[in-house]
Design an enzyme around this catalytic site. Structure first.
Site, PDB file in Angstrom:
ATOM      1  N   ASP A  99     -25.034 -23.442 -41.459  1.00 36.72           N
ATOM      2  CA  ASP A  99     -24.680 -22.080 -41.090  1.00 36.72           C
ATOM      3  C   ASP A  99     -23.350 -22.122 -40.335  1.00 36.72           C
ATOM      4  OD1 ASP A  99     -25.067 -19.268 -40.419  1.00 36.72           O
ATOM      5  OD2 ASP A  99     -27.205 -19.671 -40.671  1.00 36.72           O
ATOM      6  N   ASP A 202     -21.770 -16.752 -41.472  1.00 34.63           N
ATOM      7  CA  ASP A 202     -22.382 -15.728 -40.633  1.00 34.63           C
ATOM      8  C   ASP A 202     -21.456 -14.561 -40.302  1.00 34.63           C
ATOM      9  OD1 ASP A 202     -24.740 -15.231 -38.766  1.00 34.63           O
ATOM     10  OD2 ASP A 202     -23.092 -15.153 -37.323  1.00 34.63           O
ATOM     11  N   GLU A 259     -22.513 -13.760 -45.417  1.00 31.94           N
ATOM     12  CA  GLU A 259     -23.234 -12.575 -44.966  1.00 31.94           C
ATOM     13  C   GLU A 259     -22.187 -11.497 -44.731  1.00 31.94           C
ATOM     14  OE1 GLU A 259     -26.247 -11.277 -41.376  1.00 31.94           O
ATOM     15  OE2 GLU A 259     -24.449 -12.386 -40.902  1.00 31.94           O
ATOM     16  N   HIS A 331     -34.257 -14.520 -41.830  1.00 35.00           N
ATOM     17  CA  HIS A 331     -34.684 -14.639 -40.433  1.00 35.00           C
ATOM     18  C   HIS A 331     -34.318 -13.411 -39.595  1.00 35.00           C
ATOM     19  CE1 HIS A 331     -30.482 -15.429 -40.497  1.00 35.00           C
ATOM     20  NE2 HIS A 331     -30.421 -15.403 -39.179  1.00 35.00           N
ATOM     21  N   ASP A 332     -33.763 -12.393 -40.222  1.00 33.10           N
ATOM     22  CA  ASP A 332     -33.281 -11.238 -39.471  1.00 33.10           C
ATOM     23  C   ASP A 332     -34.129  -9.986 -39.664  1.00 33.10           C
ATOM     24  OD1 ASP A 332     -31.161 -12.425 -38.135  1.00 33.10           O
ATOM     25  OD2 ASP A 332     -29.741 -12.063 -39.763  1.00 33.10           O
TER      26      ASP A 332
HETATM   27  C1  GLC Z   1     -26.073 -12.924 -38.312  1.00 29.96           C
HETATM   28  C2  GLC Z   1     -27.314 -13.770 -38.179  1.00 29.96           C
HETATM   29  C3  GLC Z   1     -28.109 -13.275 -37.018  1.00 29.96           C
HETATM   30  C4  GLC Z   1     -27.265 -13.389 -35.768  1.00 29.96           C
HETATM   31  C5  GLC Z   1     -25.911 -12.706 -35.938  1.00 29.96           C
HETATM   32  C6  GLC Z   1     -24.949 -13.132 -34.871  1.00 29.96           C
HETATM   33  O1  GLC Z   1     -26.359 -11.614 -38.631  1.00 29.96           O
HETATM   34  O2  GLC Z   1     -28.037 -13.774 -39.386  1.00 29.96           O
HETATM   35  O3  GLC Z   1     -29.319 -13.962 -36.865  1.00 29.96           O
HETATM   36  O4  GLC Z   1     -27.937 -12.822 -34.696  1.00 29.96           O
HETATM   37  O5  GLC Z   1     -25.307 -13.012 -37.158  1.00 29.96           O
HETATM   38  O6  GLC Z   1     -24.536 -14.445 -35.061  1.00 29.96           O
END
Ligand code: GLC
Ligand code: CA
Length: 557
Positions: A99, A202, A259, A331-332
């Site tokens: 990640d 991310d 993402e 995981h979100d």
């Molecule tokens: C992304 C991750 C999340 C995290 C955020 C800040 O959205 O998936 O879990 O809290 O970024 O890094």
């Protein structure tokens, strides 16, 4: 060097290390735990293992706040363990991706510590540090993703503020500073040199900030505005992303999946086209159906028709330019079955139907740990049970917005990120065999029946169905069609039924009867073979097909 687009026919599996497998009895999952389970993953039929962050971190946001990009979190193990994981996975024919969290680091990172010591010096320029306005107000009224202002006082400097679009322990890195970019690219190459195959990237849309920092119209009782407004006003992210690609990923032919929040349909070619910034991006259109800027409207019922339309819209958009990574949970948020299947209708058949409908669309399927078991939300009964910063905030914010404690609990629980972060149940021993001691977060109540060992023994389990999906996707007879074949919706106007045809050298029809009642479809010509069915008997008639509730059929036609 790997072949061009080597990742095209792969299946991704997301591991949340803290909750996957604890190898040393401290209640926290770790890298050696993952190594123990590599054979399980191989047998499941996945190829790329994405590890949520495993770097040194104070864990304010569960590792998405990195204090040393070159070190492994102590709880998770050592660099040696990670190297072993990379090497052993590779021997088994699987790849590791890590990640990449580069919009922000941790406030405990050396860079930020030095910035606090000397805000006007070299490291001050690594972040967005501003003076308070004359009247003491913050430079902008943007609300952070986790609530409250994006501005917090710079420790030791009461007159100064620093920007954090997430938690205050996650200061944003200043991408305008070439030195920051150089440092990050160096780190990326360092990891690629270790033999990882790429990255999940991310929150990348946040790296570009608007040229002018100004207030936007407030949208809440707190006088702040949604952070999406900031993104809408920031232009030219492509400069950074192209530079990063050329200086890092391209040199290794690495796989990258980003993402990317918000709707980038207009810009999709820049993201995933032939010269795109990334190999792929997640298609979040289905998941995003649950979010509303108004917290009261969070987690509305998603109907079969909403789901189908979101899938078809995305498939159409990507067909013009690149490959999506298809995903129904991560995981979100809550578990996919709770999100997309009406309560009371969550059962093995509906879980398998949901699993197959997204898995066989065009793109790379991504499975989140436990999804293959049909895991459900654990049920939280009190706000004290939440571990996640975002859930803790959401509960407080809901109260502030005037919701009653019961309503606040309801909206928070429905969308809580902790829903998917419960320990992976491996067998029916205490704590699901995840650990020998009480884990850092509660275990699902149903682990005695829903666990890996039990589902492995039952050939009708959701787990065995996921294995059959993997086997079908890689079957040499159908692979070309399922990986590269075109995607065409079928019976589009038929309510609560989702169907599509994949076509290359073969023609394959995927049909999901997305409701708790029977239906029937009439084929233009008899089907040849049933390739996958979530019920025991195949349809009697090859033209007029009677579908059972939540039946899923994949047929060669
Ligand atoms: C992304 C991750 C999340 C995290 C955020 C800040 O959205 O998936 O879990 O809290 O970024 O890094
Ligand atoms: Ca451990």
């Amino acid at each position: 060097m790997k072949a061009d687009k080597w990742w095209k026919d792969k299946v991704i599996y997301q591991i949340y290390p803290k909750s996957f497998k604890d190898s040393n009895g401290d209640g926290i999952g770790d890298l050696r735990g993952i190594i123990e389970k590599l054979d399980y993953l191989k047998d499941l039929g996945v190829d790329i293992l994405w590890l949520s962050p495993c770097f040194q971190s104070p864990f304010a946001d569960q590792g998405y706040d990195i204090s040393d990009y070159y070190a492994i979190a102590e709880q998770f193990g050592t660099m040696q363990d990670l190297q072993e994981l990379i090497d052993e996975s590779r021997q088994k024919g699987m790849d590791i991706i890590l990640d990449l969290v580069i919009n922000h680091c941790s406030d405990e990172h050396e860079w930020f510590q030095k910035a606090c010591q000397d805000p006007d010096g070299r490291y001050g320029k690594y972040f967005y540090i501003k003076d308070k306005r004359a009247d003491g107000r913050c430079p902008t009224n943007w609300r952070s993703y986790f609530g409250g202002s994006v501005w917090s006082e710079l420790p030791g400097h009461p007159d100064k503020l620093y920007l954090h679009v997430f938690h205050k322990k996650q200061p944003d890195l200043n991408w305008e500073n070439p030195e920051v970019r150089k440092e990050l690219y160096k780190m990326i190459c360092w990891w690629l040199d270790k033999g990882i195959a790429g990255f999940r990237i991310d929150a990348i849309r946040n790296i570009r900030k608007p040229k002018v920092f100004e207030d936007y119209a407030a949208d809440g009782e707190d006088g702040l505005c949604n952070i999406e407004r900031m993104i809408e006003h920031a232009h030219g992210i492509g400069e950074f992303l192209t530079e990063m690609r050329l200086k890092t990923f391209d040199r290794y032919n690495a796989f990258t999946v980003a993402e990317v929040s918000g709707d980038v349909t207009e810009d999709l070619t820049s993201y995933v086209g032939q010269e795109g910034y990334f190999s792929s991006i997640f298609d979040f259109r289905e998941i995003e159906l649950s979010y509303s800027e108004d917290i009261r409207l969070h987690c509305p019922k998603i109907t079969a028709e909403d789901y189908k339309e979101a899938c078809f819209t995305s498939q159409y958009a990507f067909s013009q330019c690149g490959t999506p990574v298809n995903v129904i949970e991560n995981h979100d948020g809550p578990r996919a079955v709770n999100r997309f299947i009406p309560r009371g209708e969550i059962c093995p058949e509906s879980k398998k139907m949901l699993g197959a409908l997204y898995y066989f669309m065009k793109g790379i399927p991504c499975i989140y740990q436990g999804q293959e078991l049909g895991m459900e939300n654990p049920g939280f009964h009190s706000p004290d049970e939440f571990q996640d910063v975002a859930s803790i905030y959401s509960y407080q914010y809901s109260l502030q917005q005037g919701l009653s404690p019961a309503e606040a609990m309801k909206v928070t629980e429905a969308m809580s990120r902790d829903n998917s972060r419960t320990p992976m149940p491996w067998d029916n021993r205490a704590f699901g065999g995840f650990s020998t001691v009480s884990p850092w977060i509660k275990t699902t109540d149903d682990y005695t029946e829903r666990n890996v060992a039990a589902e492995q023994r039952d050939e009708n389990s959701v787990l065995c169905f996921y294995k059959k999906m993997a086997a079908l996707r890689r079957d040499a007879r159908y692979k070309k069609t399922l990986v590269e074949g075109s995607f065409t919706p079928k019976w589009k106007t038929k309510k609560n039924l989702m169907a599509y045809v994949r076509k290359a050298d073969k023609e394959i029809l995927v049909v999901g009867n997305y409701k708790n009642e029977p239906d029937r479809i009439v084929m233009e010509a008899p089907y040849t073979t049933v390739l996958l069915n979530n019920y025991a008997e195949d349809p009697e008639d090859k033209i007029e097909i009677r579908l059972k509730p939540y039946q899923l059929l994949i047929m060669e036609i």
